[in-house]
Each structure stands twice: as structure tokens, then as C-alpha cells.
Scaffold this motif. Structure first.
Motif, PDB file in Angstrom:
ATOM      1  N   ASN A 192       2.001   6.909  -6.721  1.00 45.52           N
ATOM      2  CA  ASN A 192       1.017   7.955  -7.058  1.00 45.52           C
ATOM      3  C   ASN A 192       1.583   9.343  -6.780  1.00 45.52           C
ATOM      4  O   ASN A 192       1.387  10.288  -7.548  1.00 45.52           O
ATOM      5  CB  ASN A 192      -0.273   7.724  -6.271  1.00 45.52           C
ATOM      6  N   THR A 193       2.300   9.430  -5.663  1.00 42.94           N
ATOM      7  CA  THR A 193       2.911  10.733  -5.329  1.00 42.94           C
ATOM      8  C   THR A 193       3.969  11.104  -6.367  1.00 42.94           C
ATOM      9  O   THR A 193       4.076  12.268  -6.793  1.00 42.94           O
ATOM     10  CB  THR A 193       3.534  10.664  -3.928  1.00 42.94           C
ATOM     11  N   PHE A 194       4.754  10.085  -6.809  1.00 36.83           N
ATOM     12  CA  PHE A 194       5.806  10.341  -7.812  1.00 36.83           C
ATOM     13  C   PHE A 194       5.216  10.794  -9.149  1.00 36.83           C
ATOM     14  O   PHE A 194       5.708  11.722  -9.785  1.00 36.83           O
ATOM     15  CB  PHE A 194       6.634   9.068  -8.000  1.00 36.83           C
ATOM     16  N   VAL A 195       4.089  10.154  -9.502  1.00 35.03           N
ATOM     17  CA  VAL A 195       3.427  10.543 -10.752  1.00 35.03           C
ATOM     18  C   VAL A 195       2.851  11.936 -10.644  1.00 35.03           C
ATOM     19  O   VAL A 195       2.939  12.755 -11.571  1.00 35.03           O
ATOM     20  CB  VAL A 195       2.322   9.508 -11.105  1.00 35.03           C
ATOM     21  N   ALA A 196       2.253  12.241  -9.457  1.00 35.27           N
ATOM     22  CA  ALA A 196       1.662  13.580  -9.269  1.00 35.27           C
ATOM     23  C   ALA A 196       2.738  14.656  -9.306  1.00 35.27           C
ATOM     24  O   ALA A 196       2.521  15.762  -9.839  1.00 35.27           O
ATOM     25  CB  ALA A 196       0.886  13.625  -7.951  1.00 35.27           C
ATOM     26  N   ASP A 197       3.892  14.383  -8.694  1.00 31.62           N
ATOM     27  CA  ASP A 197       4.975  15.382  -8.687  1.00 31.62           C
ATOM     28  C   ASP A 197       5.613  15.541 -10.068  1.00 31.62           C
ATOM     29  O   ASP A 197       6.105  16.635 -10.415  1.00 31.62           O
ATOM     30  CB  ASP A 197       6.044  14.970  -7.672  1.00 31.62           C
ATOM     31  N   LEU A 198       5.660  14.446 -10.874  1.00 33.31           N
ATOM     32  CA  LEU A 198       6.335  14.508 -12.180  1.00 33.31           C
ATOM     33  C   LEU A 198       5.451  15.068 -13.278  1.00 33.31           C
ATOM     34  O   LEU A 198       5.939  15.565 -14.293  1.00 33.31           O
ATOM     35  CB  LEU A 198       6.811  13.098 -12.571  1.00 33.31           C
ATOM     36  N   ALA A 242       0.843  -1.208   0.000  1.00 32.26           N
ATOM     37  CA  ALA A 242       0.000   0.000   0.000  1.00 32.26           C
ATOM     38  C   ALA A 242       0.872   1.249   0.000  1.00 32.26           C
ATOM     39  O   ALA A 242       0.607   2.237  -0.703  1.00 32.26           O
ATOM     40  CB  ALA A 242      -0.947  -0.018   1.221  1.00 32.26           C
ATOM     41  N   ALA A 243       1.989   1.175   0.778  1.00 32.34           N
ATOM     42  CA  ALA A 243       2.893   2.319   0.836  1.00 32.34           C
ATOM     43  C   ALA A 243       3.617   2.515  -0.488  1.00 32.34           C
ATOM     44  O   ALA A 243       3.852   3.648  -0.947  1.00 32.34           O
ATOM     45  CB  ALA A 243       3.895   2.125   1.972  1.00 32.34           C
ATOM     46  N   VAL A 244       3.952   1.390  -1.158  1.00 35.10           N
ATOM     47  CA  VAL A 244       4.627   1.489  -2.450  1.00 35.10           C
ATOM     48  C   VAL A 244       3.721   2.142  -3.489  1.00 35.10           C
ATOM     49  O   VAL A 244       4.127   3.025  -4.253  1.00 35.10           O
ATOM     50  CB  VAL A 244       5.087   0.096  -2.893  1.00 35.10           C
ATOM     51  N   ILE A 245       2.435   1.721  -3.500  1.00 39.15           N
ATOM     52  CA  ILE A 245       1.486   2.284  -4.477  1.00 39.15           C
ATOM     53  C   ILE A 245       1.265   3.757  -4.197  1.00 39.15           C
ATOM     54  O   ILE A 245       1.177   4.597  -5.103  1.00 39.15           O
ATOM     55  CB  ILE A 245       0.181   1.478  -4.438  1.00 39.15           C
ATOM     56  N   GLU A 246       1.185   4.102  -2.913  1.00 33.22           N
ATOM     57  CA  GLU A 246       1.001   5.514  -2.556  1.00 33.22           C
ATOM     58  C   GLU A 246       2.205   6.340  -3.008  1.00 33.22           C
ATOM     59  O   GLU A 246       2.058   7.459  -3.490  1.00 33.22           O
ATOM     60  CB  GLU A 246       0.779   5.621  -1.041  1.00 33.22           C
ATOM     61  N   TRP A 247       3.418   5.731  -2.843  1.00 28.37           N
ATOM     62  CA  TRP A 247       4.628   6.474  -3.279  1.00 28.37           C
ATOM     63  C   TRP A 247       4.659   6.663  -4.788  1.00 28.37           C
ATOM     64  O   TRP A 247       5.044   7.716  -5.287  1.00 28.37           O
ATOM     65  CB  TRP A 247       5.856   5.686  -2.825  1.00 28.37           C
TER      66      TRP A 247
END
Length: 348
Positions: A17-23, A10-15
């Protein structure tokens, strides 16, 4: 594999999503369309992971690579290497009495033997060597044909005719020989192949027979000699030798340079004329040889020459235009000097 099972997905998927949102803002600033931004993000992520894995693999290879072992029996020292074998004493050479070196006598250079020149073959040997081809191409083939036959029939005569034609006897000569064989066969005079061979020899002798009377240059004045032949047989050289011989015998000789086709033919004839001290009538290269014959005949008559030697260009009897040119030269000479040319020399 325990660390893999205890991984918090769950933490990996959240990370991610955050990486995609920031990029995404960065990709938008670069100009990537909105529908391609997730795909571009995952491509960048895949490329980064691949680089990290490669670096990790190289690190492992460097850690676990075995160091190169030194070869047995070789000591690695930081100093200079002593090439002298161990346990062996270096032998010292004590100076002894001086030895005088005697100079070896120098060998005198041997004289090279000059190769002996083979003696030049005589006239008879050259004739014999030249006729050997005729012996093999004509006589040998005729003998082979007649040797295996017992009856003189039409097939034998046809094969004999083919041999004569291919041996370059010419069509008129071949027809004359075949006609003689057929006439003798009809009369019953030819029974065996040996008689055919004997008949051929007799007919060839008749054809080659000629009156060998000497050349009488005093029968006409001027006496005109026209020299003909194929290319490169020595017509001009023959004219030079004849001019020298006639001049030494007291005759007044004029040369006509009728070879206006070959380059430097007139110059070559002029050299021979200078040696024999006779006169040459010549035109420029490419001139009509009939005009040269006309001027040479006029000069011979006007200067009261004893002999006129006319050179001609080399030609084959199969070239109709060149043979017609030769007939024209004869007509020109005959018109200016009746009966000329009084002699035609064929140089072979």
C-alpha cells in the motif's frame, strides 16, 4: 518453507500500500489517468519482480555450473609444447656423400594425329538418303496395309487414300490414283493386293514421265528463264551458276533481281553477276517485282541480250497472294516479250 510460513503478511500488504501510494504521484505526473494508476503500479511491480527472479536464476547457474575438465592425456603448461614424443630419441642425420641427380630425359611431344575427314557422299548417295524418308512414309505404309488384306474392298481403298494424302502426294494425284484402282477393280482386273501395288507403281511412273529434251536457248531472243521455288533452296545461287555457264559459252546474259522481299537478295545477285561479268537490273528493296520484270525485259530487248534470267522471291504454293504475284510477273514478261517466260525452272 518455514520462512514462508513465518512471513508477516500484514507487513507485506502494508508495504505494498505504501509503494502504491508513493508511486501514484509519479504516475500522475507522467499523465496516467487515475483509474489506471493501480493497474500500472502492479504492472511495474510485476516487471521488477520478474527481473529480480531472472537475475537470481542466472546467479545460481553461474555458481553451480561445473568447470570444464581437461581432456585425459593432455598437460596444460604455461610454456611451449614439445611436439616430440616422450621416451624417443630424436634421430640425427649425418651428412653423407653428395649424390648426383641425373636429369630424366624429356619426352618428345607426340604429334597429334589430325582426324581424317569423312569422304563426302556422292550425288547418288544423297539422293538415296533423301528418298529414304519417302520409302518409310509412303512405300512402307502401303506395304503394311496390303500385306494384311486378302480382299480388295471399300475399306482398303479408303485407308489407301488416307495414306496417299498424308504422304503429301496432293489431292489431285491421290484422286487420280484412287480412280485408276476403282476402275480396274470394277473391270475385275484387281484380285489380290499385290496387283494393287503393281498398279500404283505403274500409275506413278506415268505421272513422273516427262520428255527430257535439252534446253534450247536459241529458240527465242532474248530467251527468258524465270526461276521459282520455296525459301532457301538456292534459286539465286543457281542463277549465278547458269549465268556463268552461259557467259562462258559466248552468250550475252542479263539478270533480273526480282526478289525484292528478302534482305540483301539484290546484293547477293550482284556478287554472282560480277563473278560471271554480266549485267544486273535491280530496284530498291520492297519494290513491286512486276516493275523489276518490266525493266529487265525492256533492257534485254534494248541491249539485244541472248538470255534473261529472272530471280523471284521464295514462296509456298499455298500462299494465294504470292502465287497471284507470280502470275502478274508472267503477264508482264509476256506483254513485253511474246511467249516469255520461255522456261520456268523450279529449284528444289
Amino acid at each position: 518453507m518455514e520462512w514462508f510460513k513465518s512471513l508477516n503478511w500484514a507487513a507485506v500488504i502494508e508495504w505494498l500500500n505504501t509503494f502504491v501510494a508513493d508511486l501514484s504521484p509519479l504516475l500522475a505526473a507522467v499523465g496516467v489517468p487515475e483509474e489506471y494508476r493501480p493497474l500500472a503500479t502492479f504492472g511495474i511491480l510485476y516487471l521488477g519482480v520478474t527481473v529480480v527472479v531472472l537475475l537470481f536464476a542466472l546467479l545460481l547457474l553461474k555458481i553451480f555450473r561445473k568447470p570444464k575438465q581437461p581432456e585425459p592425456g593432455v598437460e596444460q603448461t604455461g610454456g611451449e609444447v614439445d611436439d616430440s614424443p616422450r621416451g624417443e630419441e630424436v634421430a640425427t642425420v649425418e651428412p653423407g656423400p653428395a649424390v648426383e641427380l641425373k636429369e630424366e630425359p624429356k619426352e618428345e611431344p607426340k604429334e597429334e594425329k589430325t582426324p581424317e575427314l569423312e569422304p563426302t557422299s556422292g550425288l547418288f548417295e544423297r539422293f538415296k538418303r533423301g528418298l529414304s524418308m519417302t520409302q518409310s512414309s509412303l512405300v512402307g505404309r502401303v506395304d503394311s496395309l496390303l500385306r494384311g488384306r486378302a480382299v480388295i474392298d471399300e475399306d482398303l481403298i479408303e485407308e489407301l487414300e488416307e495414306i496417299l494424302i498424308t504422304a503429301d502426294l496432293g489431292m489431285p494425284t491421290t484422286q487420280q490414283l484412287i480412280k485408276s484402282i476403282e476402275v480396274s477393280r470394277a473391270k475385275g482386273e484387281l484380285v489380290s493386293p499385290d496387283q494393287v501395288r503393281q498398279l500404283l507403281m505403274e500409275e506413278l511412273k506415268k505421272i513422273l514421265m516427262f520428255d527430257s529434251k535439252p534446253l534450247d536457248v536459241t529458240s527465242a531472243s532474248p530467251f527468258v528463264i524465270m526461276v521459282v521455288g520455296v525459301n532457301g533452296v538456292g534459286k539465286t545461287t543457281t542463277i549465278g551458276k547458269l549465268a556463268n555457264q552461259f557467259a562462258q559459252s559466248g552468250k550475252k546474259v542479263i539478270l533480273g533481281a526480282g526478289d525484292t522481299f528478302r534482305a540483301a537478295a539484290a546484293e547477293q545477285l550482284q556478287i554472282w553477276a560480277d563473278r560471271a561479268e554480266v549485267e544486273v537490273i535491280c530496284h530498291t528493296e520492297g519494290t513491286d517485282p512486276g516493275a523489276v520484270a518490266f525493266d529487265a525485259a525492256k533492257a534485254a530487248v534494248a541491249r539485244k541480250a541472248d538470255i534473261l534470267l529472272l530471280d523471284t522471291a521464295g514462296r509456298l504454293h499455298t500462299k494465294v497472294n504470292l502465287m497471284e504475284e507470280l502470275k502478274k510477273i508472267r503477264r508482264v514478261l509476256d506483254r513485253e516479250i511474246p511467249g516469255a517466260p520461255h522456261e520456268v525452272l523450279l529449284v528444289l
